[in-house]
Design an enzyme around this catalytic site. Structure first.
Site, short mmCIF file in Angstrom:
data_model
loop_
_atom_site.label_atom_id
_atom_site.label_comp_id
_atom_site.label_asym_id
_atom_site.label_seq_id
_atom_site.Cartn_x
_atom_site.Cartn_y
_atom_site.Cartn_z
N GLY A 164 -10.65 18.98 -48.81
CA GLY A 164 -11.44 18.91 -47.66
C GLY A 164 -11.77 20.16 -47.16
CB SER A 165 -12.79 21.10 -43.70
OG SER A 165 -11.77 20.78 -42.77
N GLY B 112 -7.11 22.26 -44.33
CA GLY B 112 -5.96 23.10 -45.03
C GLY B 112 -5.07 23.82 -44.26
CD GLU C 53 -12.09 21.50 -54.49
OE1 GLU C 53 -12.83 21.92 -53.83
OE2 GLU C 53 -12.07 20.35 -54.83
C1 UN1 Z 1 -16.10 18.58 -54.71
O1 UN1 Z 1 -17.36 18.63 -54.28
O2 UN1 Z 1 -15.43 18.32 -54.07
O3 UN1 Z 1 -18.44 20.84 -59.80
C2 UN1 Z 1 -15.97 18.53 -56.16
C3 UN1 Z 1 -18.65 19.94 -59.01
C4 UN1 Z 1 -18.23 18.48 -59.27
C5 UN1 Z 1 -16.92 18.20 -58.46
C6 UN1 Z 1 -17.17 18.72 -56.90
N1 UN1 Z 1 -17.62 18.18 -60.67
O4 UN1 Z 1 -19.62 19.93 -58.40
#
Ligand code: UN1
Length: 505
Positions: free
Chosen positions: A241-242, A246, A263
């Site tokens: 998320g944002s 996080g 992430e």
């Molecule tokens: C995301 O935007 O959280 O590489 C994941 C990509 C995708 C996954 C994105 N396979 O753009």
């Protein structure tokens, strides 16, 4: 032949029924599910109460205690069956993703394909959770490293990849011997219900060795996410998320020494060098910047073009941006669907206004006059990296800037606080290698002659700095979902101590 409804609400309800979600789960709840295609409410699902969430996490913990005893290849069999369910349901689930998240159909299907791919990967992995045998300094000793299941893995996912990101975590977590507790985005509760139903079908086929509570769903808002983050029975939380999210999650996990796999935001850049194949570069830029209506964490947001190619690249991009079709993501030929909600539209308008004040020249970017939040993607020529450029706005805005020398372009690229994905377009080997080197891109993903978005599952996915440092999906990301033990075994009858220490009693 399955029936397809023109009305997205009817369409979603029919798909949910086909995917095995009970009508009861869609009635009388408090959490409204919308389709961004028209902005209409589809139904209301029940969010979980904090007390019930705690009970479910407890159930997942109990499931973990049984599941960890099953041999990993046997655990892989459950994930294989789940992959089969996904293959059968691909068309329906992909369409539901389109209806709930607004991405075009081919991307909705692609998201389910990403789930299938990670299942296949995890099945193979279930026979490859390798440890090491290490050299020991002592005679008649053996030293080794083993990997053990960790516990309940908490997964907090975002609306933009409402099911794939959960599956990256869940498929690996399950083969690694863990249970999974999932808090999906409150903007996409329906796809979560559908995935849960498919998983339960796979678990039923697998039989009683798949304990009740192995994968639990915790629908709700930030309070439920916080509860998952604070629960001592959850040793790892993988949160997507944002960066703001996080920042809240990481210190709470650190306070109880739990693992965080983060992430977070991206502010991804591409460099178009003098030798670039412009035809290819413009296509890659178009997909990376406008695909998913600019709502991927890997979306291309900053473009640095060498000054000798700037005018040509800009005029090609303007032509592509002018002709790209924005509209109903179910319609053939449409490449850009809606933004997720009105707040996303407002954030985009605010960013464009700020960019203009900072000297930006805006091409496109206006809203469409129809229900739902539809915008034309925006190209913004910027004199430099103003504050707004260094911020992630989750919308299709591409800031375009000139550069003179590669070192300067790389420095500008790395000046963003985030560090997820990056690309260079060049046919010059030295430039490409420089970009990939230790003094090149500082991102978790660095590409040559492809855009920053659309990664395959086989690589480790994630980024540095404000992106949070986590790695999910392929390569050896599985290690985050297990605990490592170092074992030293003495098969002799003497007791030599390490480092030659003597201790005679
Ligand atoms: C995301 O935007 O959280 O590489 C994941 C990509 C995708 C996954 C994105 N396979 O753009």
């Amino acid at each position: 032949m399955t029936e397809v409804f023109e009305n997205p609400v009817q369409d979603a309800l029919a798909l949910l029924a086909r995917l095995g979600v009970s009508r009861l789960a869609l009635e009388g709840g408090d959490l409204p599910a919308h389709t961004p295609i028209t902005g209409e409410e589809i139904c209301r699902v029940a969010s979980v109460s904090p007390a019930e969430a705690s009970v479910r996490i407890g159930g997942a913990h109990a499931a973990f205690l049984a599941w960890r005893r099953l041999p990993a290849p046997r655990r892989g069999e459950l994930v294989r069956l789940f992959g089969e369910e996904l293959r059968t349901a691909k068309a329906d689930l992909g369409r539901l993703v389109t209806l709930e998240a607004g991405k075009v159909l081919s991307e909705g299907l692609g998201e389910v394909q990403e789930m299938i791919d990670i299942c296949d990967f995890a099945v193979g992995l279930s026979r490859q959770l390798y440890g090491l045998t290490l050299a020991t300094e002592r005679p008649d000793h053996r030293m080794m490293e083993t990997w053990h299941p960790l516990g309940v893995v908490g997964v907090i996912s975002a609306f933009n990849f409402p099911v794939a990101v959960w599956s990256w975590n869940a498929a690996l977590a399950l083969v690694c011997g863990n249970a999974v507790a999932w808090k999906p985005s409150e903007k996409t509760p329906l796809t979560a219900l559908a995935v849960q139903a498919l998983f339960e079908r796979a678990a039923a086929r697998f039989g009683p060795e798949a304990p009740e509570g192995l994968c639990v769903l915790l629908q709700g808002g930030a309070d439920i996410g916080a509860l998952l983050v604070d629960d001592p029975r959850v040793p790892l939380v993988s949160a997507t998320g944002s960066t703001a999210m996080g920042r809240k999650v990481a210190p709470r996990l650190a306070a109880r020494f739990a693992r965080a796999l983060l992430e977070l935001g991206g502010n991804n850049a591409a460099i178009v060098a003098p030798s670039a194949d412009l035809e290819l570069a413009v296509r890659a830029v178009a997909f990376s910047a406008m695909g998913t209506a600019g709502q991927r964490c890997t979306t291309l947001r900053r473009l640095f073009v060498h000054e000798t190619r700037y005018d040509e690249v800009l005029s090609r991009l303007k032509a592509v941006y002018a002709r790209v079709r924005v509209g109903d993501p179910r319609e053939e030929g449409v490449l850009v669907g809606p933004l997720i909600d009105p707040a996303a539209g407002e954030a985009m308008a605010a960013a464009l206004a700020e960019a203009e004040r900072a000297g930006g020249r805006i091409h496109g970017g206006g809203p469409l006059d129809r229900p739902g939040v539809f915008v034309r993607p925006a190209l913004v020529e910027m004199p430099g990296q103003a504050e707004v450029v260094l911020r992630e706005t989750f919308a299709p805005i591409l800031y375009v800037m000139r550069y003179r020398d590669l070192a300067g372009a790389i420095a500008a690229q790395n000046a963003a606080p985030q560090g997820l994905s990056s690309s260079i377009f060049t046919r010059d080997l030295q430039e490409a290698e420089r970009f990939l080197s230790a003094e090149g891109s500082d991102c978790g993903i660095a590409n040559v002659n492809i855009g920053p978005s659309g990664a395959e599952i086989g690589g480790a996915f994630g980024g540095e700095k404000e992106t949070g440092g986590g790695r999910e999906s392929g390569s050896d990301s599985w290690k985050a979902y297990m605990r490592r033990a170092t074992n030293t075994i003495n098969y002799g009858s003497a007791l030599p101590l390490a480092q030659g220490v003597s201790f005679e009693v």
